[in-house]
Design an enzyme around this catalytic site. Structure first.
Site, PDB file in Angstrom:
ATOM      1  N   LYS A 170      -0.097   3.296  -7.872  1.00 41.35           N
ATOM      2  CA  LYS A 170       0.261   3.396  -6.455  1.00 41.35           C
ATOM      3  C   LYS A 170       1.761   3.632  -6.370  1.00 41.35           C
ATOM      4  CE  LYS A 170       1.962   0.899  -3.257  1.00 41.35           C
ATOM      5  NZ  LYS A 170       2.657   1.904  -2.408  1.00 41.35           N
ATOM      6  N   GLY A 201      -0.441   5.353  -0.681  1.00 40.82           N
ATOM      7  CA  GLY A 201      -0.544   4.478   0.471  1.00 40.82           C
ATOM      8  C   GLY A 201       0.538   3.419   0.479  1.00 40.82           C
ATOM      9  N   ASP A 202       0.437   2.489   1.435  1.00 41.45           N
ATOM     10  CA  ASP A 202       1.468   1.466   1.561  1.00 41.45           C
ATOM     11  C   ASP A 202       1.021   0.155   0.915  1.00 41.45           C
ATOM     12  OD1 ASP A 202      -0.352   0.384   3.371  1.00 41.45           O
ATOM     13  OD2 ASP A 202       0.843   0.885   5.143  1.00 41.45           O
ATOM     14  N   GLY A 203       1.896  -0.841   0.997  1.00 42.13           N
ATOM     15  CA  GLY A 203       1.609  -2.113   0.360  1.00 42.13           C
ATOM     16  C   GLY A 203       0.385  -2.819   0.914  1.00 42.13           C
ATOM     17  N   PRO A 204       0.297  -3.018   2.242  1.00 39.37           N
ATOM     18  CA  PRO A 204      -0.886  -3.693   2.784  1.00 39.37           C
ATOM     19  C   PRO A 204      -2.191  -2.949   2.507  1.00 39.37           C
ATOM     20  CG  PRO A 204       0.905  -3.708   4.387  1.00 39.37           C
ATOM     21  CD  PRO A 204       1.339  -2.799   3.278  1.00 39.37           C
ATOM     22  N   VAL A 206      -2.904  -0.540   0.081  1.00 42.86           N
ATOM     23  CA  VAL A 206      -3.259  -0.269  -1.318  1.00 42.86           C
ATOM     24  C   VAL A 206      -2.725  -1.345  -2.267  1.00 42.86           C
ATOM     25  CG1 VAL A 206      -3.061   1.391  -3.218  1.00 42.86           C
ATOM     26  CG2 VAL A 206      -3.330   2.209  -0.878  1.00 42.86           C
ATOM     27  N   GLY A 207      -1.476  -1.749  -2.068  1.00 41.80           N
ATOM     28  CA  GLY A 207      -0.883  -2.715  -2.983  1.00 41.80           C
ATOM     29  C   GLY A 207      -1.612  -4.045  -3.012  1.00 41.80           C
ATOM     30  N   GLU A 245       9.511  -6.240 -12.343  1.00 33.02           N
ATOM     31  CA  GLU A 245      10.929  -5.878 -12.455  1.00 33.02           C
ATOM     32  C   GLU A 245      11.443  -5.833 -11.026  1.00 33.02           C
ATOM     33  OE1 GLU A 245      13.918  -3.697 -11.751  1.00 33.02           O
ATOM     34  OE2 GLU A 245      12.957  -2.033 -12.830  1.00 33.02           O
ATOM     35  N   CYS A 279      18.549  -1.160  -9.007  1.00 34.22           N
ATOM     36  CA  CYS A 279      18.423  -2.617  -9.108  1.00 34.22           C
ATOM     37  C   CYS A 279      19.333  -3.197 -10.184  1.00 34.22           C
ATOM     38  CB  CYS A 279      16.977  -2.995  -9.381  1.00 34.22           C
ATOM     39  SG  CYS A 279      16.217  -2.058 -10.713  1.00 34.22           S
ATOM     40  N   GLU A 378      21.228  -8.614  -2.520  1.00 37.14           N
ATOM     41  CA  GLU A 378      21.152  -7.251  -3.038  1.00 37.14           C
ATOM     42  C   GLU A 378      21.231  -6.286  -1.856  1.00 37.14           C
ATOM     43  OE1 GLU A 378      18.534  -4.878  -6.324  1.00 37.14           O
ATOM     44  OE2 GLU A 378      17.416  -5.943  -4.774  1.00 37.14           O
TER      45      GLU A 378
END
Length: 471
Positions: A170, A201-204, A206-207, A245, A279, A378
């Site tokens: 994803k 897709g997005d986090g909600p 697919v993630g 990570e 990062c 960050e």
């Protein structure tokens, strides 16, 4: 207008379960440049089922068979390098030279490294009466971000394939084109059906279903610490392996020597690269307090010389990736001013002459204390903070006074002193004078994650260890 409206599942380009889409915005123009299908739990189920079905045969392949596929991928990848560079510039704003150079080159480097390592990798080892066997862990869910997309896809997919795992990728919905072209590359190279699958897709959408799926054996996630915590929570009920990570707030300890001004300038360049969206960037520059004015002047000169603009042209940095990221960075720059840091270069607002696009001024703050917000959070933009230290013990204490521990830099002519400082910093990677190595482990201490990627160390996350006693 780029449109990515099909997913790669089971060796075929298939229609998603729904017709929902997500707009892709060009951050340099703020205009919609494409659409990507928004995946759902049903799409994840189909992709995981394909990966599960392919696992028995792929995990039983020989090392030579997997090497043959990786070499075929390398050949196609090199042929598609211009396409990858173009989409990087359009979707996440990487300047053309960076996109076609280091960004695409990272993918090549990780692939050739995986090939070299696999050629000599030992999956079995006799230890007395026990045979220790390293076996592929199974179906791997891979969730990658937008900032160095080829790097982060490469350090997950290539080790997974090399060790005999099957995968569901994803990519970030903010820069989906790299994942789409990557899938096309693997398809052209002849990846067996189900061994590699792509769901956009997005986090909600697919993630979450991917990280919580009972038939996924490992989740490898790169992104923010906040999101990484949620991934771990979602994965916990199924007791799958989770590697992460995550964020960073790396120190750059500038040693007290004749190269200080030069090392400060290099440090500024390292932070500004990729519009500060790295990062592992050393965004806290630690300099001898007695030479703070000299370091500040050098940093101001370097930041002021950093060109910003249309990423299709010859500029050092382009925009940050999105309006949300732009607003976050602007807010933190203002926070630095409000908390009393000295603004040396840059500041709020867009650079002169740029009225549109998510462009941020290359910004440097001096007289920063390590308890200020800009030294703790960050920022993920082209913003550097300079902190003075009294002696090496003080520098190490400041360097380690952070909830993160992804990466750090030590810059100076005295190699022995640099080595001694590097040993004392609690971070997963410490770069002495900007050294670089594709075979070095990469990953974080503390809230910067767990597990290690890159080189041989990246293979280990995808392997289970079995002991056969009395063998």
């Amino acid at each position: 207008m780029r449109e990515y409206l099909k997913f790669y599942i089971g060796g075929q380009w298939v229609d998603p379960a729904t017709t929902a889409t997500i707009d892709v915005v060009n951050p340099a123009t703020e205009q919609v440049s494409g659409r990507v299908a928004a995946g759902s739990a049903a799409d994840v189920d189909r992709a995981v089922a394909a990966a599960r079905a392919a696992f028995p045969a792929w995990s039983a392949t020989s090392k030579e068979q997997r090497l043959e596929l990786l070499r075929a991928i390398l050949d196609v990848y090199q042929k598609r390098s211009d396409d990858l560079a173009s989409v990087l510039t359009e979707e996440m704003g990487a300047p053309a030279a960076l996109a076609g150079g280091f960004q695409v080159g990272l993918g090549t480097g990780h692939l050739t490294t995986a090939i070299d390592l696999l050629e000599n990798f030992t999956f079995e080892e006799q230890r007395g009466p026990t045979l220790v066997v390293k076996e592929p862990i199974g179906v791997c869910g891979l969730i990658t971000p937008w900032n160095w997309p080829l790097n982060q896809i490469a350090v997950k997919v290539f080790p997974a394939l090399a060790t005999g795992c099957t995968t569901v990728l994803k990519p970030s919905e903010q820069a989906p084109g790299v994942g789409q072209i990557f899938a096309e590359i693997l398809d052209t190279a002849g990846v067996p059906a189900g061994v590699f699958n792509l769901v956009q897709g997005d986090g909600p959408g697919v993630g979450v279903p991917l990280s919580s799926h009972p038939d996924v054996d490992l989740i490898s996630f790169t992104g923010s610490t906040r999101a990484g915590i949620e991934v771990a929570k979602n994965a916990a009920p199924t007791v799958k392996r989770v590697t992460q990570e995550l964020g960073g707030k790396g120190p750059n300890v500038i040693l007290d020597d004749g190269a200080l001004a030069e090392n400060v300038a290099k440090g500024v360049g390292g932070v500004m690269l990729n519009s500060g969206q790295t990062c592992s960037a050393a965004t806290r520059m630690l300099v001898p307090r007695a030479r703070l004015d000299e370091a500040t002047a050098a940093a101001k000169e370097a930041a002021s010389a950093t060109t910003v603009g249309d990423p299709t042209g010859e500029v050092a940095i382009g925009p940050v990736v999105s309006e949300a990221q732009f607003q976050k960075v602007q807010g933190l720059i203002q926070k630095g001013i409000d908390e009393g840091a000295t603004l040396v270069a840059g500041g709020p607002g867009r650079p002169d002459g740029l009225s549109a696009g998510y462009f941020v001024k290359p910004t440097v703050f001096a007289n920063v204390t390590n308890d200020m917000t800009i030294a703790r959070e960050e920022i993920f933009g082209p913003v550097l903070v300079i902190i003075g230290y009294d002696d090496i013990d003080d520098a190490v204490a400041i360097a380690n006074d952070t909830e993160y521990g992804l990466a750090a830099n030590v810059s100076g002519a005295d190699q022995e002193q640099a080595r001694a400082v590097a040993r004392r910093i609690r971070a997963g990677a410490v770069y002495i004078n900007d050294a670089f190595d594709f075979c070095s482990p990469f990953g974080g201490y503390k809230k910067s994650g767990n597990g290690r990627e890159w080189g041989e160390f990246g293979f280990s996350d995808y392997l289970e260890i079995k002991g056969i006693l009395g063998y």
